[in-house]
Enzyme design. Sequence first.
Site, PDB file in Angstrom:
ATOM      1  CD  GLU A 214     -35.381 -28.523 -10.277  1.00  0.00           C
ATOM      2  OE1 GLU A 214     -34.923 -29.634  -9.951  1.00  0.00           O
ATOM      3  OE2 GLU A 214     -35.427 -27.553  -9.502  1.00  0.00           O
ATOM      4  CD  GLU A 325     -28.867 -30.953  -7.779  1.00  0.00           C
ATOM      5  OE1 GLU A 325     -29.003 -30.625  -6.585  1.00  0.00           O
ATOM      6  OE2 GLU A 325     -29.759 -30.776  -8.628  1.00  0.00           O
TER       7      GLU A 325
END
Length: 410
Positions: A214, A325
């Site tokens: 990520e 997120e």
Amino acid sequence: MLGLLFVVLGVCLLSCAARQPSTQKLKVHKHLKRLNKKPVKTIQSPDGDFIDCVHITQQPAFDHPFLKDHKIQMRPNYHPEGLYDDKKVKTESNERDNSIKQLWHVNGMCPEDTIPTRRTKEDDVLRASSVKRYGKKKHTSIVDPRVIPKSADPDLVNESGHQHAIAYVEGEKFYGAKATMNVWEPKIQQPNEFSLSQIWILGGSFGEDLNSIEAGWQVSPDLYGDNNTRLFTYWTSDAYQATGCYNLLCSGFIQINNNIAMGASISPVSAYRNSQYDISILVWKDQKEGNWWMQFGNGYVLGYWPSFLFSYLADSASMIEWGGEVVNSEPDGQHTTTQMGSGRFPEEGFGKASYFRNIQVVDKENNLKAPKEIGTFTEQSNCYDVQTGSNSDWGHYFYYGGPGKNPNCP
């Protein structure tokens, strides 16, 4: 005699109580010593960070037993084809050329053969639930966009506390992904919540064996002790359980670049109805060596994750996700006011909402190409949403984000 016994017991209780915190402190200091390598030079950033320029061979990655005799790969064997062919992107404003830097650059740069590392402070580690969990995401960070319906039951959503607004592709083997995203400074309600925007490179199932690489930007008061927007990376090979960490907070990622510090503040950031600043991130697999590389902007190849860290990603990725997120820690079905992206809904568009543009994937032939059949996912679209589109300048793009709690998201 009884009085003497009470005195002895009292002394013992006091000394035991005093010894308790010192054991914790000892653990913390030991961990700090492991993370903070001896610098060649130190630069103080205006935001209070200390950036230590550590010799490239002394970085935390080389604490890993498998990397003791590792020969650093100073450049990738290949860049994805088509990386530098893009025609100059035009936009509604001339902000595209705005240069994003890291805040610490105003006070100096790290010399050749060193890498900039953000110094970990005692308070950083003490904010974590334990020394062992410092620098790690919670196991509940997993979401499989194919399984949860578009408007999930709020009780189910709050059980994990993590909410998303993402675009994704699946159904073939992927060897990398790229995107350009604008950078904001979303407001965070509670210190234990965060807001991030990133690319996920995923392999395996969404069970205990998930592999993930990520990269993106985040605001995380718990991790960094402030509300600054920071560049970050993350990796795990077991669904955020025991392996992996943010940035360089464990052995794993090998950095080769002396200009960019993982976890350091990005400056400037975008403003509502004003200048827009964006960053490009590319993660791709060097199919000759097997390592996963990361590039920031047009010229900064930051380093790589060695393939042995992973099981599924040692071969290829099975899903790519792009988007936002947040953590919602509010109890009893209430919603946090923590913002995702700019804190505005996608329909507000350019200059107001946050976006990912020119999203691409890398195929087996090492070509950067437009993704096919992009899916979208959000748990509660009244809180955070996502809207895709495509045009000749931005290729495949999407706007995403939202304010969290509002009249339609109580």
